[in-house]
Scaffold this active site. Structure first.
Site, PDB file in Angstrom:
ATOM      1  N   SER A  13      16.198  24.725 -14.642  1.00 53.34           N
ATOM      2  CA  SER A  13      15.794  25.220 -13.469  1.00 53.34           C
ATOM      3  C   SER A  13      15.735  23.886 -12.484  1.00 53.34           C
ATOM      4  O   SER A  13      15.788  22.862 -13.016  1.00 53.34           O
ATOM      5  CB  SER A  13      14.498  25.872 -13.389  1.00 53.34           C
ATOM      6  N   LYS A  14      15.313  23.861 -11.446  1.00 51.40           N
ATOM      7  CA  LYS A  14      15.214  22.427 -11.058  1.00 51.40           C
ATOM      8  C   LYS A  14      14.324  21.348 -11.279  1.00 51.40           C
ATOM      9  O   LYS A  14      14.623  20.191 -10.835  1.00 51.40           O
ATOM     10  CB  LYS A  14      14.188  22.933  -8.667  1.00 51.40           C
ATOM     11  N   ARG A  15      13.785  21.505 -11.370  1.00 51.90           N
ATOM     12  CA  ARG A  15      12.678  21.085 -12.583  1.00 51.90           C
ATOM     13  C   ARG A  15      13.415  20.005 -13.547  1.00 51.90           C
ATOM     14  O   ARG A  15      12.766  18.601 -14.037  1.00 51.90           O
ATOM     15  CB  ARG A  15      11.852  22.216 -13.057  1.00 51.90           C
ATOM     16  N   HIS A  16      14.566  20.141 -13.914  1.00 49.31           N
ATOM     17  CA  HIS A  16      15.390  19.671 -14.963  1.00 49.31           C
ATOM     18  C   HIS A  16      16.353  18.453 -14.042  1.00 49.31           C
ATOM     19  O   HIS A  16      17.585  18.174 -14.452  1.00 49.31           O
ATOM     20  CB  HIS A  16      16.439  20.820 -15.701  1.00 49.31           C
ATOM     21  N   GLY A  17      15.841  18.379 -12.689  1.00 44.97           N
ATOM     22  CA  GLY A  17      16.558  17.806 -11.544  1.00 44.97           C
ATOM     23  C   GLY A  17      18.105  18.728 -10.920  1.00 44.97           C
ATOM     24  O   GLY A  17      17.614  19.786 -10.978  1.00 44.97           O
TER      25      GLY A  17
END
Ligand code: GLU
Length: 486
Positions: free
Chosen positions: A253-257
């Site tokens: 997800s976005k949280r991973h970049g």
């Protein structure tokens, strides 16, 4: 004839996960000489946006995943946007068929009533199954409610017991207990079709033979099979791709970049890298080779080499692969790929360079580039002025041995005729210094690089020296010797 589809909902930009789904569908179609269809699932009018659709189409186009049929390339199976299909009343016609055959029914329950049912199930910690309060209404009752304009949905009547199983082409047999599947909505209260319904009607009418999509859709598949059965139509083959996970093994997800394809493009990943890397997120070649052209992938591809377990998105490997693709390029191709990434500040400075010089400059970095945008950190070594050099070289502290090497290099260089300066000549000079001083190659190359470029790493040294030219090099070396070598 294989017919597959990629069916994105334009509720966000094209991201890595959906691109991989598109890619597997496209490769599968190519491998089987079939058709790859693009269908835009935009029935959610609140969340669907034209700009997202454009972003998706643009991303796919950039990567060369051209469609055989789709919004821009119509055929007898179109239209390919669900919003346009909705306008042609396709879905209401098929809802009617199901109502008439007793497979679907009107439901007049209000949101509040359904909420209460859901809450009750949650309290008891059991799977929510709709109570079927509206299943056994008489025709008159329904007619009256419809006439009084009471809000309704149309629900599908799921067979109440038994097991439904299907063969997933990646995961083998998958079984579902029908008693745990609630009757589900076909037509929402705003008269738009639900995802499960629209997808089946469209896949059916578009003659889709294989549905290849993310594992997150597995729970929809039994509902969709029930619909095929109700329509007395053969189900397509299903293949559910493993999830893409972040390094912490949670769903990417976005949280991973960065997850949007645009961002990868803007950072300077090559399309060849993205395609090659993404196909390895789940699939592997029979000989386990990793660097594969798209044509090799098409030739070797088969669904049975897709793994069932989640695939970890490893940015280090993606970067490594981008470097590998860069190393494979010749100078002209690399320059063509790099030029659009050169920052404005530099383009102004290098615009006067002959094309051939710029190509050489760029290629001198080809061993160092990971991303195309890296060029902007590397280029300054060719651009800075003597004044910049003076500031930079003042940071260096050379040992007496290094000083000796720098002086020898300056002396040898000053004796070479400008026209005679060549890679062979420079290699010769460096080799001779190495022989006379003893030790390894680096012992000579390091101080020469430092003194000539005032940087610790940089382009291919010989190319750098040749491109910079004797005059500038001597000016720098003389300054370095006179000012930093005490
Ligand atoms: N519109 C769905 C999605 O974007 C497609 C699912 C499917 O392939 O059936 O997830």
């Amino acid at each position: 004839m294989v017919r597959v589809r990629f069916a994105p909902s334009p509720t966000g930009n094209l991201h890595i996960g959906s691109l991989r789904t598109a890619l597997f569908n496209w490769i599968f179609a190519k491998h089987n000489k079939g058709s790859y269809i693009l269908r835009i699932e935009d029935t959610d009018s609140l969340r669907s946006k034209k700009e997202y659709e454009e972003n998706i189409l643009e991303g796919l186009e950039w990567l060369g995943l051209h469609m055989d049929e789709g919004p821009e390339i119509n055929s007898k199976y179109g239209p390919y946007r669900q919003s346009e299909r909705f306008n042609t009343h396709i879905y209401s016609e098929y809802v009617e068929k199901l109502i008439n055959s007793g497979c679907a029914y009107y439901c007049f329950c209000t949101d509040e009533e359904l909420e209460l049912e859901r809450d009750a199930a949650q309290k008891k910690n059991i799977t929510y199954i709709y109570s079927r309060k509206c299943l056994n209404q008489s025709r008159e009752e329904v007619k009256k409610k419809l006439e009084s304009k009471k809000s309704y949905t149309v629900k599908f009547k799921v067979p109440q017991s038994g097991t439904l199983s299907f063969i997933d082409l990646i995961r083998s047999e998958i079984k579902f207990d029908l008693s745990l599947i609630s009757d589900f909505v076909l037509l929402k209260s705003d008269k738009t079709p639900s995802y499960n319904f629209a997808v089946v009607v469209d896949d059916m009418l578009m003659n889709i033979t294989h549905v290849i999509r993310g594992e997150d859709h597995i729970s929809n598949t039994p509902k969709q099979i029930c619909l095929y059965n109700a329509f007395k139509v053969k189900t397509p083959h299903f293949a559910h791709l493993p999830m893409i996970l972040g390094p912490d093994r949670s769903k990417l997800s976005k949280r991973h970049g960065a997850t949007s394809v645009n961002e990868y493009r803007e950072k300077g990943y090559l399309k060849e890298t993205l395609l090659n890397y993404l196909v390895l997120l789940g699939w592997s070649a029979p000989d386990n080779h990793e660097i594969l052209s798209i044509n090799e992938i098409i030739k070797l591809f088969s669904l049975d080499r897709i793994s069932r377990s989640g695939a970890i998105f490893d940015i280090t490997k993606l970067n490594w692969m981008n470097g590998q693709y860069i190393r494979k390029m010749d100078a002209a191709t690399l320059a063509d790929n790099i030029k659009p990434f050169i920052a404005k500040d530099f383009t102004d400075k290098i615009s006067a360079y002959p094309a051939e010089k710029l190509e050489r400059i760029i290629y001198s970095f080809h061993e160092k580039l990971v991303l195309l945008t890296d060029i902007n950190n590397l280029l300054p070594v060719y651009i800075y002025s003597m004044e910049d050099y003076k500031i930079m070289i003042s940071q260096f502290d050379f040992s007496s041995e290094e000083k000796d090497i720098i002086c020898s290099f300056r002396n040898e260089l000053s004796m070479v005729d400008m026209q005679d300066l060549s890679a062979a000549k420079l290699n010769n000079i460096l080799k001779n210094i190495q022989t006379s001083k003893g030790g390894g190659k680096g012992r000579v190359l390091k101080p020469v690089r430092f003194a000539c470029s005032a940087e610790k790493t940089g382009p291919d040294l010989i190319e750098f020296l040749l491109i910079t030219g004797k005059e500038t090099l001597l000016e720098r070396l003389n300054y370095c010797i006179d000012n930093t070598l005490t």
